[in-house]
Every structure is written in structure tokens, then in C-alpha cells.
Design an enzyme around this catalytic site. Structure first.
Site, short mmCIF file in Angstrom:
data_model
loop_
_atom_site.label_atom_id
_atom_site.label_comp_id
_atom_site.label_asym_id
_atom_site.label_seq_id
_atom_site.Cartn_x
_atom_site.Cartn_y
_atom_site.Cartn_z
N ASN A 83 -10.25 -0.09 0.13
CA ASN A 83 -8.79 0.00 0.15
C ASN A 83 -8.26 -0.62 -1.15
O ASN A 83 -8.37 -1.83 -1.35
CB ASN A 83 -8.27 -0.76 1.38
CG ASN A 83 -6.76 -0.75 1.50
OD1 ASN A 83 -6.05 -0.40 0.55
ND2 ASN A 83 -6.26 -1.16 2.65
N CYS A 92 0.81 -1.22 0.00
CA CYS A 92 0.00 0.00 0.00
C CYS A 92 0.85 1.28 0.00
O CYS A 92 0.32 2.37 -0.22
CB CYS A 92 -0.96 0.00 1.18
SG CYS A 92 -2.01 -1.45 1.21
N HIS A 95 -3.08 7.15 2.32
CA HIS A 95 -3.54 5.86 1.81
C HIS A 95 -4.94 5.61 2.37
O HIS A 95 -5.20 5.81 3.55
CB HIS A 95 -2.58 4.76 2.27
CG HIS A 95 -3.10 3.39 2.05
ND1 HIS A 95 -3.67 2.98 0.86
CD2 HIS A 95 -3.17 2.30 2.88
CE1 HIS A 95 -4.06 1.73 0.96
NE2 HIS A 95 -3.77 1.30 2.18
O1 UT7 Z 1 -3.80 -1.27 3.43
C1 UT7 Z 1 -3.00 -1.79 4.42
C2 UT7 Z 1 -3.30 -1.22 5.68
N1 UT7 Z 1 -4.41 -1.92 6.30
C3 UT7 Z 1 -5.04 -1.29 7.25
O2 UT7 Z 1 -4.76 -0.15 7.50
C4 UT7 Z 1 -6.06 -2.03 8.09
C5 UT7 Z 1 -5.88 -1.61 9.51
N2 UT7 Z 1 -6.84 -2.22 10.43
C6 UT7 Z 1 -8.13 -1.86 10.41
O3 UT7 Z 1 -8.56 -1.04 9.62
C7 UT7 Z 1 -9.03 -2.45 11.47
O4 UT7 Z 1 -8.24 -3.14 12.43
C8 UT7 Z 1 -10.08 -3.42 10.89
C9 UT7 Z 1 -11.12 -2.64 10.10
C10 UT7 Z 1 -9.43 -4.47 10.00
C11 UT7 Z 1 -10.83 -4.13 12.03
O5 UT7 Z 1 -11.41 -3.18 12.90
P1 UT7 Z 1 -11.23 -3.31 14.48
O6 UT7 Z 1 -11.97 -2.21 15.09
O7 UT7 Z 1 -9.76 -3.42 14.77
O8 UT7 Z 1 -12.01 -4.65 14.77
P2 UT7 Z 1 -11.47 -5.96 15.52
O9 UT7 Z 1 -10.48 -6.69 14.67
O10 UT7 Z 1 -11.07 -5.59 16.90
O11 UT7 Z 1 -12.78 -6.84 15.60
C12 UT7 Z 1 -13.88 -6.43 16.43
C13 UT7 Z 1 -14.99 -7.45 16.29
C14 UT7 Z 1 -14.54 -8.88 16.46
O12 UT7 Z 1 -15.55 -9.58 17.18
P3 UT7 Z 1 -15.39 -9.86 18.75
O13 UT7 Z 1 -14.12 -10.66 18.89
O14 UT7 Z 1 -15.32 -8.51 19.39
O15 UT7 Z 1 -16.62 -10.62 19.06
C15 UT7 Z 1 -14.48 -9.40 15.05
O16 UT7 Z 1 -14.69 -10.79 14.99
O17 UT7 Z 1 -15.56 -7.36 14.99
C16 UT7 Z 1 -15.63 -8.67 14.41
N3 UT7 Z 1 -15.52 -8.55 12.98
C17 UT7 Z 1 -16.57 -8.37 12.17
N4 UT7 Z 1 -17.88 -8.30 12.39
C18 UT7 Z 1 -18.70 -8.09 11.35
C19 UT7 Z 1 -14.38 -8.53 12.24
N5 UT7 Z 1 -14.69 -8.34 10.94
C20 UT7 Z 1 -16.04 -8.24 10.86
C21 UT7 Z 1 -16.94 -8.04 9.80
N6 UT7 Z 1 -18.26 -7.96 10.09
N7 UT7 Z 1 -16.55 -7.88 8.52
#
Ligand code: UT7
Length: 325
Positions: free
Chosen positions: A282, A119, A252
Site C-alpha cells: 500500500n 490514500c 487504491h
Molecule cells: O490505505 C488505507 C486503507 N487501509 C486499509 O484499507 C486497511 C484495511 N484493513 C485491512 O486491510 C485488514 O483489516 C488488515 C490486513 C489490516 C488486517 O486483516 P484482518 O483480517 O482484519 O485481521 P485482524 O486485524 O482481524 O487480525 C487477525 C489476527 C489477529 O490475531 P488474533 O487476535 O485472531 O489471535 C492479529 O493479531 O491476525 C493477527 N495479526 C497478524 N498475524 C501475523 C495481525 N497482523 C499480523 C501479522 N502477522 N502481520
């Protein structure tokens, strides 16, 4: 007289197939993968993304974007003397997508190569082109970011497959007596390879290991917000400028929350941040030139505006470019 480089034209292209969150959520539900429009919007700011058809490659998306950038620059493909394509989803293992693109543009002879910095790829490619122009090795470069991330998504993994999209953006970067590019700042830290990768490789005539993207989202998030602030401050210091000089921040387009956090740390209002993640998702190396071209063509960015471009991604890689448009 000093020699600088300056963007003289921008272009971008999105494949026609657009999937809103609702459409993607329905497709995933049919495969037993549960997610929702609310979750995607709240956690990422994404509302839609574009996916290329199966027979469309990165060089095809890049070709459309390049034709528009060349037209905007008022030159011909034959005037280009350097082609750099930033991509992590090339048409083939080799030759480079830049060589394939060169042939599709109907030109030959100038150097053409790909840059692999995920990225951060466009910021890396722009920095290289700037350096080659400053040394006199090139005078008019085509710098491209193009991706078909839909090819490497694991549609059974809801934590990644809702985030990415396909597209391409390009700029023509020309030698100039005045900046143009004021300063660039690139970094990498290979100890973080595992937090965002496609671990598979070609071996013994077949793909070995997973050819699909895996990501530790929280680890990427934490690293991203830190390094984006550092890169912004570094590039401003190199240019002898301050945050107050920045008219537009073009980060980005990974996640609206990362962009908000970066803007806050730099004391920039969100009104000064170009946001397209809502409509593009993204698109990895394509996201910055796509956002740039969108903002130029909508009339937001005007000639003479000072722009801060910032990339961050797998590797781990990051960097920034400060320029007058
Ligand atoms: O381009 C390269 C750079 N990439 C990035 O910059 C990505 C950086 N990271 C992010 O943008 C975020 O970490 C994400 C968008 C990927 C995830 O967001 P988050 O707020 O960090 O969520 P999390 O991983 O802490 O997950 C929270 C909850 C989890 O459930 P529990 O364990 O709290 O019950 C996940 O299982 O959200 C759940 N979850 C979803 N629920 C519904 C994860 N993905 C999904 C989904 N739909 N698609």
C-alpha cells in the site's frame, strides 16, 4: 465548445530497495516481531514492497515519476502550468513538496501545492486539476501521488508495518475538446479521524505525540468496502454510464480483499481490476498512479479505454474519477 481534461502521459517510480515478504519477516523476527509470508499474502495479497533510502524524499521519488510522465506526454517541464502533489509524507512541514519538486524539475512560475487526503490524495488531486483545467485556469497539469510511508511505520506493530511501501506515480493532464475525465466524486467524514492517523505534530520546537501510523484495520476495512461501492455508483450516474462501460477498475491498492469485494459489488470480473498491491504494497496516495502507469506500460490499458479510479483512506476520505484514457 466544451472544455475537458485528458491524461496524455503517465509515469511512475519505485525506489530500488525491494523487500519480499520473506525478507521483511526475517528483519522483523530479528526485532522480536512475529509475522509470516502466509499471513501477509492471505490477509492482504501483498508479496513485496519497496522502501526508499534514508536520504531520499518524496520530491525525489516524484521527480523520477514526473520525468517519465512528461516524456510520455511528449512535452517539456516548462510546458507544465500547474503542479499538484498528493502526499501525507512530505519532505518538510513546509514549503510543499510540490514547490520542491517544481524546483527540481528546473521550472518556476506556475502554481504548485500539495493535497493532503492520505490514500485518496491522488483522486482528490486529479479532481482539482480537472476543475482548474475546465475553468481555464490551467492547460497542462502535472498531477502526482508520492509517498515514503516507510518513514512513519511502527516496525514493532505487525498489524501495520507489513502493509505499506514507498513509491510515486504521475500523470500529465491536458485541456481537451473531448473527455478525458467524464465525472468525479469526492467525500470525507472527519468523525473517523482516529481509525487511521499519525497523531503527532510539531510543537515547541519538537515532535509532540507519536509520529507513527496507527490504524484500526477492521474499522477501515468495513468503511472502505461500503464507500468504494457508493463512490463508483455516484461517478457512473454523474457520467450517465453503467458498470458495463468500465474497461478497467483501478482501486487504491490497500488490500486484495477490498478490491475483490468492490469488484463483486459492481459485478466486474477481477480480470478488469488492475492489481499491483502484490508487488508494491500500500503506497497510499501513490498507489493509483503507480497502478495506472504499470498497466499502461504493460499494454493492458489502451488509448480510449474507460477507467474508474477509486481512492479511500485516512480522514476518512474517499472518491472516484471516471475517465477515458
Ligand atoms: O490505505 C488505507 C486503507 N487501509 C486499509 O484499507 C486497511 C484495511 N484493513 C485491512 O486491510 C485488514 O483489516 C488488515 C490486513 C489490516 C488486517 O486483516 P484482518 O483480517 O482484519 O485481521 P485482524 O486485524 O482481524 O487480525 C487477525 C489476527 C489477529 O490475531 P488474533 O487476535 O485472531 O489471535 C492479529 O493479531 O491476525 C493477527 N495479526 C497478524 N498475524 C501475523 C495481525 N497482523 C499480523 C501479522 N502477522 N502481520
Amino acid at each position: 465548445m466544451s472544455r475537458f481534461s485528458r491524461i496524455t502521459g503517465t509515469g511512475s517510480y519505485l525506489p530500488p530497495r525491494r523487500l519480499s515478504n520473506a525478507e521483511l519477516v526475517a528483519e522483523l523476527a530479528a526485532k522480536g516481531v512475529e509475522t509470516s509470508d502466509d499471513w501477509i499474502v492471505e490477509r492482504t495479497g501483498i508479496r513485496a514492497r519497496h522502501f526508499a533510502e534514508a536520504d531520499v524524499g518524496v520530491s525525489d521519488l516524484a521527480l523520477h515519476a514526473c520525468r517519465k510522465a512528461i516524456e510520455a506526454a511528449g512535452c517539456q517541464a516548462a510546458d507544465i502550468d500547474l503542479i499538484i502533489v498528493a502526499t501525507s509524507t512530505p519532505d518538510m512541514v513546509f514549503p510543499s513538496s510540490a514547490c520542491i519538486l517544481q524546483n527540481k524539475l528546473g521550472v518556476a512560475g506556475c502554481p504548485a501545492f500539495d493535497v493532503q487526503a492520505v490514500c485518496s490524495g491522488f483522486v482528490y488531486a486529479l479532481t482539482l486539476a480537472d476543475a482548474l483545467i475546465k475553468t481555464g485556469s490551467a492547460s497542462r497539469a502535472l498531477v502526482v501521488g508520492a509517498e515514503v510511508f516507510s518513514r512513519i511505520l511502527d516496525f514493532s506493530d505487525r498489524t501495520t508495518c507489513v502493509l505499506f511501501g514507498d513509491g510515486a506515480g504521475a500523470v500529465v493532464l491536458e485541456a481537451s475538446d473531448v473527455p478525458g475525465i467524464w465525472a468525479t466524486d469526492l467525500h470525507a467524514d472527519g468523525k473517523h479521524v482516529d481509525i487511521l492517523c499519525v497523531p503527532g505534530h510539531v510543537s515547541g520546537g519538537k515532535a509532540s505525540g507519536s509520529p507513527l501510523l496507527t490504524m484500526d484495520g477492521q474499522a477501515v476495512f468495513k468503511l472502505a468496502v461500503g464507500v468504494l461501492e457508493d463512490a463508483a455508483r455516484a461517478v457512473l450516474a454523474k457520467a450517465g454510464k453503467t458498470e458495463a462501460d468500465v474497461d478497467w477498475l483501478i482501486p487504491h491498492q490497500a488490500n486484495i480483499r477490498i478490491m475483490q469485494s468492490t469488484a463483486k459489488k459492481l459485478k466486474l470480473s477481477m480480470d478488469k481490476v488492475v492489481v499491483t498491491v502484490d508487488q508494491h504494497g500500500n503506497t497510499s496516495a501513490a498507489s493509483i498512479p503507480l497502478a495506472l502507469d504499470t498497466a499502461v506500460r504493460s499494454g493492458k490499458i489502451k488509448k480510449g479505454d474507460t477507467l474508474m479510479l477509486e481512492g479511500v483512506g485516512g480522514g476518512f476520505t474517499w472518491g472516484a474519477v471516471l475517465l477515458d484514457y
